[in-house]
Scaffold this active site. Structure first.
Site, PDB file in Angstrom:
ATOM      1  N   CYS A   5       0.837  -1.210   0.000  1.00  0.00           N
ATOM      2  CA  CYS A   5       0.000   0.000   0.000  1.00  0.00           C
ATOM      3  C   CYS A   5       0.869   1.257   0.000  1.00  0.00           C
ATOM      4  CB  CYS A   5      -0.910  -0.016   1.224  1.00  0.00           C
ATOM      5  SG  CYS A   5      -1.814   1.532   1.445  1.00  0.00           S
ATOM      6  N   HIS A  47      -4.536   0.459   8.064  1.00  0.00           N
ATOM      7  CA  HIS A  47      -4.837   0.107   6.681  1.00  0.00           C
ATOM      8  C   HIS A  47      -6.188  -0.593   6.545  1.00  0.00           C
ATOM      9  CE1 HIS A  47      -4.122  -0.960   2.498  1.00  0.00           C
ATOM     10  NE2 HIS A  47      -4.753  -2.078   2.801  1.00  0.00           N
ATOM     11  N   ASN A  87     -13.724   8.508  -1.979  1.00  0.00           N
ATOM     12  CA  ASN A  87     -14.084   7.563  -3.036  1.00  0.00           C
ATOM     13  C   ASN A  87     -14.115   6.144  -2.468  1.00  0.00           C
ATOM     14  OD1 ASN A  87     -14.327   9.436  -5.173  1.00  0.00           O
ATOM     15  ND2 ASN A  87     -12.106   9.523  -5.408  1.00  0.00           N
ATOM     16  N   HIS A 100      -9.042   7.219   2.471  1.00  0.00           N
ATOM     17  CA  HIS A 100      -8.498   8.575   2.523  1.00  0.00           C
ATOM     18  C   HIS A 100      -9.605   9.570   2.240  1.00  0.00           C
ATOM     19  CE1 HIS A 100      -7.985   6.881  -1.516  1.00  0.00           C
ATOM     20  NE2 HIS A 100      -8.216   8.091  -1.974  1.00  0.00           N
TER      21      HIS A 100
END
Ligand code: 5GP
Ligand code: ZN
Length: 114
Positions: A5, A47, A87, A100
């Site tokens: 990531c 994460h 998103n 995010h």
């Protein structure tokens, strides 16, 4: 930390970023491909890709991000407002699968979207 990531690597300092705010729960940094004069990403330091996958501790981090965003926006000079975008998934165009929050501002959004 997810080894694949890019945002985990930014959080770890393995990839450089232009940081605008950091504490134990979150990191805020400038988007590498800004869509407005100010375009900052706020990422929780845990994460997970999407709200649908979030556990209770991660939800707490997202809450802390939302509570902190007005101060981050003020520090960025966003006196006349700003837009937040999160998103979720392919149809939304999510390209980085670490949750995010986009902060976008410093110019009028008009009626471009929403
Ligand atoms: P998404 O489309 O997943 O909501 O947004 C991902 C955002 O991350 C994009 O706006 C893209 O420009 C930004 N981004 C991708 N890779 C990097 C990077 O390595 N550094 C920074 N600062 N931003 C990145
Ligand atoms: Zn990650």
């Amino acid at each position: 930390m997810d080894q694949n990531c890019i945002f985990c690597k930014i959080i770890a300092g393995d990839i450089p970023s232009t940081k605008v705010y950091e504490d134990e729960d979150m990191l805020a940094f400038r988007d590498i491909n800004p869509q407005a004069k100010v375009h900052v990403l706020v990422v929780p330091k845990s994460h997970f890709a999407a709200l649908a996958e979030m556990d209770a501790a991660q939800a707490e981090l997202v809450k802390k991000c939302l509570v902190k965003i007005p101060a981050i926006a003020e520090s960025l000079g966003l006196k006349n407002g700003y837009r937040l975008i999160v998103n979720q998934g392919e149809d939304a165009g999510q390209t980085v699968h670490h949750l995010h929050i986009h902060i976008i501002g410093r110019e009028s959004m008009g009626e471009k979207m929403l």
